[in-house]
Design a protein around this motif. Structure first.
Motif, short mmCIF file in Angstrom:
data_model
loop_
_atom_site.label_atom_id
_atom_site.label_comp_id
_atom_site.label_asym_id
_atom_site.label_seq_id
_atom_site.Cartn_x
_atom_site.Cartn_y
_atom_site.Cartn_z
N SER A 42 0.81 -1.21 0.00
CA SER A 42 0.00 0.00 0.00
C SER A 42 0.85 1.27 0.00
O SER A 42 0.33 2.36 -0.25
CB SER A 42 -0.91 0.01 1.23
OG SER A 42 -0.14 0.06 2.42
N GLY A 43 2.14 1.15 0.31
CA GLY A 43 2.99 2.32 0.41
C GLY A 43 2.80 3.11 1.69
O GLY A 43 3.36 4.21 1.83
N LYS A 44 2.04 2.57 2.66
CA LYS A 44 1.75 3.29 3.89
C LYS A 44 2.63 2.85 5.05
O LYS A 44 2.45 3.32 6.18
CB LYS A 44 0.28 3.11 4.27
CG LYS A 44 -0.68 3.71 3.24
CD LYS A 44 -2.13 3.50 3.65
CE LYS A 44 -3.08 4.09 2.61
NZ LYS A 44 -4.50 3.87 3.00
N ALA A 45 3.56 1.94 4.83
CA ALA A 45 4.49 1.49 5.86
C ALA A 45 5.76 1.01 5.17
O ALA A 45 5.74 0.64 3.98
CB ALA A 45 3.88 0.39 6.72
N ALA A 46 6.86 1.02 5.90
CA ALA A 46 8.14 0.63 5.33
C ALA A 46 9.06 0.12 6.43
O ALA A 46 8.86 0.39 7.62
CB ALA A 46 8.78 1.81 4.60
N ILE A 47 10.08 -0.62 6.01
CA ILE A 47 11.14 -1.09 6.89
C ILE A 47 12.45 -0.51 6.38
O ILE A 47 12.76 -0.61 5.19
CB ILE A 47 11.24 -2.63 6.91
CG1 ILE A 47 9.91 -3.26 7.30
CG2 ILE A 47 12.36 -3.08 7.84
CD1 ILE A 47 9.52 -3.06 8.73
N ALA A 48 13.22 0.12 7.27
CA ALA A 48 14.55 0.63 6.92
C ALA A 48 15.59 -0.38 7.39
O ALA A 48 15.54 -0.83 8.53
CB ALA A 48 14.79 1.99 7.56
N TYR A 49 16.52 -0.72 6.51
CA TYR A 49 17.49 -1.76 6.85
C TYR A 49 18.79 -1.53 6.08
O TYR A 49 18.87 -0.72 5.16
CB TYR A 49 16.94 -3.15 6.52
CG TYR A 49 16.78 -3.41 5.03
CD1 TYR A 49 17.77 -4.08 4.31
CD2 TYR A 49 15.65 -2.97 4.35
CE1 TYR A 49 17.63 -4.30 2.95
CE2 TYR A 49 15.51 -3.19 2.99
CZ TYR A 49 16.50 -3.86 2.30
OH TYR A 49 16.37 -4.06 0.95
N ARG A 50 19.79 -2.30 6.48
CA ARG A 50 21.08 -2.31 5.78
C ARG A 50 21.60 -3.73 5.79
O ARG A 50 21.50 -4.42 6.82
CB ARG A 50 22.07 -1.37 6.46
CG ARG A 50 23.47 -1.37 5.83
CD ARG A 50 24.42 -0.48 6.59
NE ARG A 50 25.80 -0.63 6.13
CZ ARG A 50 26.85 -0.12 6.75
NH1 ARG A 50 26.68 0.58 7.86
NH2 ARG A 50 28.06 -0.31 6.28
#
Length: 587
Positions: free
Chosen positions: A276-284
């Protein structure tokens, strides 16, 4: 300490895929491959037994036998190395392991050795039978890196072999032409004796060893580069500006829950979005570990979908998922998706409306602040956007000069840049002495619309004791006028251990664990960070570590230490230089 309490609202499994542990058969195959590789290396180091395969020994020259023994040893070592990739289900690791097993069969047959030949053949058959267990993708860029490395070593080996033949032109049998020299050098790269015959056996052996060694180097370097973990596409790359704009908008709408949300804007973090583009996970990605930090970003009801996309991405690439420093809400969401959760430490949260320097408990801080103010030290608290360009340049230069060491530490709770125009909402505390010289800098990043999270802390070590206390108290005192209702200070690893050890009746296990942590504090600031935070009487909010299984903890710990710059981070000189340029002059 595990997370307790109510679980998040249930969602359908097809919307939020759970982390599925790798099949035990895949781990068993990886262990068998490593065992056979170690046995192959050992058998190659044992003295040769001339009565075995005597027919082949008569047909193959000494240089070929030596090359076969070296090749068998190298194949064994590479099979041991491939075990980690096989455990993660890497398709490329499976392909290389199959090829190496077949090469091992040929090498052991040539040099002699029935048992290692059977072992290598059995492993090749097992890999073919279990081929469907290894489907994780690799980084396509590694193919070109491996190709360049192979071409470099093969070209160097060919040139050296050709040159060695040329300098021995007067010691050759007959008059072979230049093309024959080239064919001999090319075959030597494969460990095969060419058509050129030397009058002296030493000359032929020298050329064979030179070309054979470079051929092995080409093969080994290519294999290692092919197996380098994929790192995905960085946010700072193609499409990064769009992702950053979306992420800033998301943080503006839903950034009030997690004090670490703004740190997702680091240039070395990547994003995976919910459909949906309403949540995300930031990672490396570091050494095959996909290391996320903090809670998922965005609308909480969309967290399961974002986590599902991230876990699917990890499974597709053979990455080990891990989360560093998530809060209680995020920990519950990650646990529901199949990850284990343990307490990592506590974050110090100060409410400016309730903060006061009065009372016996605040006497140390009160005295330090009063002492600095009597000495003529003053603090200015203002947003970065309100700083004149010359003052901002002075702040960046001062922070760079006051940094302890050349490495900018931090990943989960640090922005690792200062003075970027995109960070105009960051709050700066500038401490000057009686002469107006800048002696200390604090930077707070936005925590939603009503909070701040401490990012950068730099102070002149030659200043009187109490510089940090003055800057922190000045920020807290100015918070009301700025509309700030809460301030996140430093994170204290395993704070509860120190706190429980100080309680009356603390048990022997807690006291022993506390002594171990105090010993470790000599190398890392574990206890000192706890003490530095506790003096402000904050509220403590737990932070958690999420991981697939206990066996993955060593790799996750190494990846986390590398991300926080306590260990050297992987990367080529070019990528490291690019990272430094992105971080700006303060990095």
């Amino acid at each position: 300490m595990s997370i307790t309490g109510e679980r998040p609202v249930e969602t359908r499994e097809e919307i939020s895929p759970r982390w599925v542990r790798p099949p035990s058969s895949r781990r068993a195959v990886a262990r068998l491959v490593q065992f056979v590789g170690a046995a192959s290396a050992v058998f190659s180091a044992l003295p040769p037994r001339h009565h075995r395969f005597s027919l082949l020994a008569d047909m193959i020259p000494t240089a070929g036998l030596i090359t076969a023994r070296v090749a068998a040893a190298v194949v064994g070592v590479l099979l041991v190395y491939l075990g980690s990739g096989l455990r993660r289900g890497k398709r490329r690791a499976w392909q290389l392991a199959l090829v190496l097993s077949l090469i091992g069969v040929a090498a052991h047959t040539v040099k002699g050795g029935l048992v290692p030949t059977i072992f290598a053949g059995g492993i090749a058959a097992l890999l073919v039978a279990r081929r469907d267990d290894f489907t994780a993708e690799g980084d396509r860029r590694n193919r070109w890196r491996a190709l360049r490395a192979c071409a470099t070593f093969l070209g160097a080996g060919f040139a050296l072999g050709f040159a060695e033949i040329a300098v021995r032109v007067n010691h050759l049998d007959g008059r072979p032409g230049v093309l024959t020299w080239a064919g001999h050098a090319a075959l030597g790269l494969l460990g095969v004796t060419g058509p050129v015959h030397f009058r002296s056996p030493l000359g032929g052996l020298t050329v064979s060893i030179t070309t054979g060694a470079f051929g092995l180097l080409a093969f080994v370097s290519g294999a290692l580069l092919l197996l380098r973990p994929s790192t995905g596409t960085c946010v700072a790359g193609t499409g990064g500006d769009d992702d950053r704009a979306r992420l800033r908008e998301m943080l503006d709408r839903h950034g009030d829950d997690d004090s670490l949300g703004y740190f997702a804007l680091r240039s070395d973090k990547q994003l995976v979005w919910a459909p949906s583009g309403k949540a995300a996970i930031a990672y490396r990605v570091i050494n095959g570990v996909s290391l996320a930090s903090g809670d998922p970003l965005g609308l909480p009801s969309e967290w399961p979908r974002a986590i599902g996309q991230w876990l699917t991405d990890c499974a597709a690439h053979g990455w080990t998922p891990a989360v560093l420093g998530c809060g209680t809400s995020g920990g519950k969401a990650y646990r529901k998706s199949g990850l284990d959760v343990i307490e990592l430490g506590d974050e110090a949260i100060v409410a400016p409306a309730r903060f006061s320097l009065d009372g016996r408990a605040m006497r140390g801080v009160r005295q330090a602040v009063a002492r600095m103010r009597r000495a003529g030290y003053t603090c200015a608290v203002l947003r970065q956007r309100d700083l004149p360009p010359e003052t901002l340049a002075e702040v960046v230069s001062c922070a760079d000069a006051l940094r302890d060491g050349k490495v900018e530490r931090g990943f989960s709770m640090a922005l690792s840049r200062l003075g970027d125009p995109a960070d105009a909402d960051c709050l700066l505390v500038l401490c000057r002495d009686e002469a107006g010289e800048l002696r200390g800098v604090l930077q707070f990043v936005p925590w939603g619309r009503r909070g701040l999270s401490l990012d950068l802390m730099r102070g002149d070590r030659t200043a009187p004791n109490g510089l940090t206390e003055l800057m922190v108290v000045s920020a807290i005192e100015a918070a009301g006028a700025l509309g700030v209702q809460r301030i996140s200070l430093n994170f204290a690893v395993l704070r509860s251990v120190f706190a429980r050890a100080e309680e009356l009746g603390a048990g022997p296990v807690i006291r022993l664990w506390c002594r171990v942590l105090r010993a470790a504090s000599r190398l890392w600031q574990i206890e000192s960070l706890y003490r530095a935070n506790a003096k402000y009487l904050p509220d403590w909010q737990p932070r958690f570590l999420c991981f697939p299984s206990a066996r993955d903890l060593p790799r996750i710990a190494v990846a986390a230490l590398s991300a926080e710059s306590f260990l050297p981070a992987p990367g080529t000189p070019a990528t490291i230089a690019a990272r430094v340029r992105r971080a700006g002059p303060a990095a």
